[in-house]
Design a protein around this motif. Structure first.
Motif, short mmCIF file in Angstrom:
data_model
loop_
_atom_site.label_atom_id
_atom_site.label_comp_id
_atom_site.label_asym_id
_atom_site.label_seq_id
_atom_site.Cartn_x
_atom_site.Cartn_y
_atom_site.Cartn_z
N ILE A 266 -7.25 5.18 -1.83
CA ILE A 266 -6.49 4.61 -2.94
C ILE A 266 -6.83 3.13 -3.06
CG2 ILE A 266 -4.46 4.41 -1.42
CD1 ILE A 266 -2.75 4.67 -4.00
N PRO A 267 -7.15 2.68 -4.27
CA PRO A 267 -7.47 1.27 -4.43
C PRO A 267 -6.25 0.39 -4.15
CG PRO A 267 -8.23 2.54 -6.32
CD PRO A 267 -7.34 3.43 -5.51
N LEU A 268 -6.48 -0.73 -3.52
CA LEU A 268 -5.39 -1.66 -3.16
C LEU A 268 -4.52 -1.98 -4.37
CD1 LEU A 268 -3.97 -3.57 -1.25
CD2 LEU A 268 -5.81 -5.22 -1.58
N GLN A 269 -5.14 -2.20 -5.54
CA GLN A 269 -4.36 -2.59 -6.71
C GLN A 269 -3.34 -1.51 -7.08
OE1 GLN A 269 -4.60 -5.78 -8.17
NE2 GLN A 269 -2.63 -5.04 -8.93
N ALA A 270 -3.66 -0.25 -6.87
CA ALA A 270 -2.73 0.85 -7.17
C ALA A 270 -1.50 0.76 -6.27
CB ALA A 270 -3.42 2.19 -7.01
N LEU A 271 -1.75 0.40 -5.02
CA LEU A 271 -0.65 0.24 -4.05
C LEU A 271 0.20 -0.98 -4.42
CD1 LEU A 271 -0.15 1.94 -1.45
CD2 LEU A 271 -1.09 0.01 -0.18
N ILE A 272 -0.48 -2.07 -4.76
CA ILE A 272 0.23 -3.31 -5.14
C ILE A 272 1.12 -3.05 -6.35
CG2 ILE A 272 -0.10 -5.61 -6.15
CD1 ILE A 272 -2.59 -5.93 -4.39
N ASP A 273 0.57 -2.37 -7.38
CA ASP A 273 1.34 -2.14 -8.61
C ASP A 273 2.65 -1.42 -8.32
OD1 ASP A 273 -0.67 -3.34 -10.05
OD2 ASP A 273 -1.59 -1.48 -10.72
N SER A 274 2.60 -0.42 -7.44
CA SER A 274 3.82 0.33 -7.15
C SER A 274 4.76 -0.45 -6.25
CB SER A 274 3.48 1.70 -6.55
OG SER A 274 2.96 2.53 -7.58
N ALA A 275 4.22 -1.15 -5.25
CA ALA A 275 5.06 -1.98 -4.40
C ALA A 275 5.76 -3.05 -5.24
CB ALA A 275 4.22 -2.64 -3.30
N GLN A 276 5.02 -3.62 -6.17
CA GLN A 276 5.56 -4.67 -7.04
C GLN A 276 6.73 -4.14 -7.88
OE1 GLN A 276 2.26 -6.50 -9.01
NE2 GLN A 276 3.35 -8.41 -9.31
N TYR A 277 6.60 -2.92 -8.36
CA TYR A 277 7.68 -2.32 -9.15
C TYR A 277 8.92 -2.10 -8.29
CZ TYR A 277 10.44 1.21 -11.57
OH TYR A 277 11.48 1.90 -12.15
N TYR A 278 8.74 -1.40 -7.17
CA TYR A 278 9.91 -1.03 -6.38
C TYR A 278 10.57 -2.23 -5.72
CZ TYR A 278 8.87 3.85 -7.16
OH TYR A 278 8.67 5.06 -7.76
N MET A 279 9.76 -3.22 -5.35
CA MET A 279 10.32 -4.39 -4.67
C MET A 279 10.60 -5.52 -5.64
SD MET A 279 7.89 -4.19 -1.34
CE MET A 279 8.82 -5.43 -0.43
N ILE B 266 -0.02 -11.87 2.88
CA ILE B 266 0.76 -10.79 3.47
C ILE B 266 -0.20 -9.74 4.02
CG2 ILE B 266 1.13 -9.78 1.17
CD1 ILE B 266 3.75 -8.57 2.31
N PRO B 267 0.00 -9.33 5.28
CA PRO B 267 -0.89 -8.30 5.84
C PRO B 267 -0.72 -6.98 5.09
CG PRO B 267 0.36 -9.42 7.57
CD PRO B 267 0.98 -9.82 6.26
N LEU B 268 -1.84 -6.30 4.88
CA LEU B 268 -1.83 -5.03 4.18
C LEU B 268 -0.80 -4.06 4.75
CD1 LEU B 268 -2.98 -3.01 2.18
CD2 LEU B 268 -4.89 -2.61 3.74
N GLN B 269 -0.67 -4.01 6.08
CA GLN B 269 0.25 -3.06 6.69
C GLN B 269 1.70 -3.31 6.24
OE1 GLN B 269 -0.85 -0.30 8.57
NE2 GLN B 269 1.21 0.32 8.03
N ALA B 270 2.05 -4.56 6.01
CA ALA B 270 3.41 -4.87 5.56
C ALA B 270 3.66 -4.30 4.17
CB ALA B 270 3.63 -6.39 5.56
N LEU B 271 2.64 -4.37 3.34
CA LEU B 271 2.73 -3.82 1.98
C LEU B 271 2.81 -2.29 2.05
CD1 LEU B 271 2.54 -5.38 -0.74
CD2 LEU B 271 0.20 -4.57 -0.90
N ILE B 272 1.95 -1.70 2.89
CA ILE B 272 1.93 -0.24 3.04
C ILE B 272 3.30 0.26 3.51
CG2 ILE B 272 1.00 1.66 4.45
CD1 ILE B 272 -1.71 0.24 4.42
N ASP B 273 3.87 -0.41 4.52
CA ASP B 273 5.16 0.04 5.07
C ASP B 273 6.24 0.12 3.99
OD1 ASP B 273 4.00 0.21 7.55
OD2 ASP B 273 4.80 -1.70 8.27
#
Lengths: 297, 297
Positions: A266-279, B266-273
């Motif tokens: 999964i591309p990092l940006q996809a993870l960031i976009d969702s983390a950004q929404y929920y957090m 921010i470390p990637l693992q913190a975002l993943i968690d």
């Protein structure tokens, strides 16, 4: 530095010597990283995952086509997976400092070179030259055996290479596409009709989200069901949007989400976009992720 | 490959020639990446951010201490930031394939070398040799001027180097610590007492989460207030835990979260968690993030 993924598929999944000769093209090459390769005996097919700089990747892939042309004989090929050639498909996917348009260029470069080897080439997905060639299933329809006739139809004139079938190597599809996110949502019910109904509401063809493909599946050992999705453009239809729409549809059945699965890369940006929404994160930048500092420039 | 961060702080923020001589130690060195450096005139202090392989980083940092020893004269230093030496502090932070214990080793290696240059060294945070030396504020108390007396106290005998003050260079603190996540939560209210009360409930000293430090702040231009936090161990106390606890405390005041801020790296693992929690992802692995394939091995 530009980075691209390429996932060539070869119609050989049983003879490890032949597979090794093909994979050898990707070993020890500056700018080419062999992520993984999985020979599949039932499919009689090997999927190779590469990441690296465009020019070395293109060069190595063309080299591998020459090897496959020698070692694979499609007149003798049998296997469970649809296929049309010794090198069945060669998709390019943007990773870093590369656009889908750049990948269309790479597809054309590879397509021309493969054509020059005497193998008919079809460009598909974002590299397609007609709307009919966008969908791989449509291009590959009839498979290797059918192409002896199909290639003669004016609408199936190859994009590169000879205008007649190559019996030994078949034909090859070359494409450019966006990174696909495989995302599954597991529901707290064993009624597959609920997963089906939700899949239909959430997917593009059913009036749902533009870049979502979805089906409902039973997960028998778990006693659950799954909405299995491909998100074909995570920049425009984000992972969280698909998840939230499924939750909202599931409510009408009183069903909740047990868990989700992100399959493969999964591309990092996809993870960031969702983390950004929920957090509810304001102004988060890609390069605030520490690990991006460890990527070669 | 092992990767570490190091953030040395130098007591010079005005003379750009001197700063350049120091920063030059980190340029064009194999295995050392200069992320950034920020000379601060008011503080008369420059913070340098480095990432790279432990041995080259250690070597370059020791070299920079020699340069700072030449170009900075603490007898003439003035500035707004607390400081005890020309090279005030040298913290090491694990990034990849490195533990905090490894960083304690690096701190000792640098500490010994700095000591051998005739500069008294105090190890602090996770490298501290006594509980009293864990906290930097406690170590630095009295600052440069106070150390002429403080260093004579048996409980403040330096860990490395001479047992007496170095008037020109002062003393240096060397430490190892975990990556700190700076996380702020902005609330839809202008009552700072609410942010204060929430900060007190969420932080460790108030009976809250073990690895959270928090204060309440007004955000006057925004007409909001902020719970400003340092998460000192995101592996044990995750970002989402802090956010969810703040939301839960805010409810008693009928206050909601307007937005949040992740400051700096921010470390990637913190975002993943946190993504994993909010998206209910089962079994997600660090190396499923595409970009981790682009990091040098």
């Amino acid at each position: 530095m530009k980075k691209v993924m390429c996932i060539p598929n070869y119609s050989e999944g049983r003879d490890l010597d032949k597979i090794d000769k093909i994979v050898e093209c990707f070993r020890g090459k500056e700018g080419v990283k062999l992520i993984d390769y999985q020979p599949d005996k039932d499919h009689n097919r090997t999927v190779v995952e590469l990441i690296g700089e465009p020019e070395p990747i293109i060069k190595a892939v063309i080299e591998s086509v020459k090897v496959a042309q020698e070692v694979i004989d499609m007149t003798k090929h049998e296997g469970g997976h649809p296929r049309m050639g010794a090198v069945d498909v060669i998709p390019f996917i943007p990773v870093k400092n590369v656009t889908t348009e750049d990948c269309v260029e790479y597809a054309n470069e590879v397509g021309k070179a493969v054509g020059d080897l005497g193998i008919p080439v079809y460009l598909y997905e974002d590299a397609a030259t007609t709307p009919d060639r966008k969908n791989l299933a449509k291009v590959r329809k009839g498979q290797y055996e059918g192409f002896f006739e199909k290639i003669k139809l004016p609408e199936w004139k190859p994009d590169y290479g000879p205008q007649e079938m190559n019996a030994k190597s078949g034909v090859t599809g070359v494409s450019a596409r966006f990174h696909l996110v495989a995302f599954n949502v597991n529901l707290n019910t064993d009624k597959v009709e609920i997963a089906d109904a939700i899949a239909k509401k959430v997917r593009h063809v059913g009036g749902g989200l533009r870049f979502v493909k979805a089906i409902g599946l039973p997960l028998e050992e778990r006693g659950q069901v799954q909405v299995s999705m491909n998100l074909v453009n995570f920049e425009k239809t984000a992972v969280y949007q698909a998840l939230e729409m499924i939750k909202s549809e599931a409510k009408r059945y009183g069903v909740s989400v047990y868990g989700t699965e992100l399959i493969g890369l999964i591309p990092l940006q996809a993870l960031i976009d969702s983390a950004q929404y929920y957090m509810q994160i304001e102004n988060f930048e890609y390069d605030q992720v520490l690990e991006t500092l460890l990527i070669e420039e």
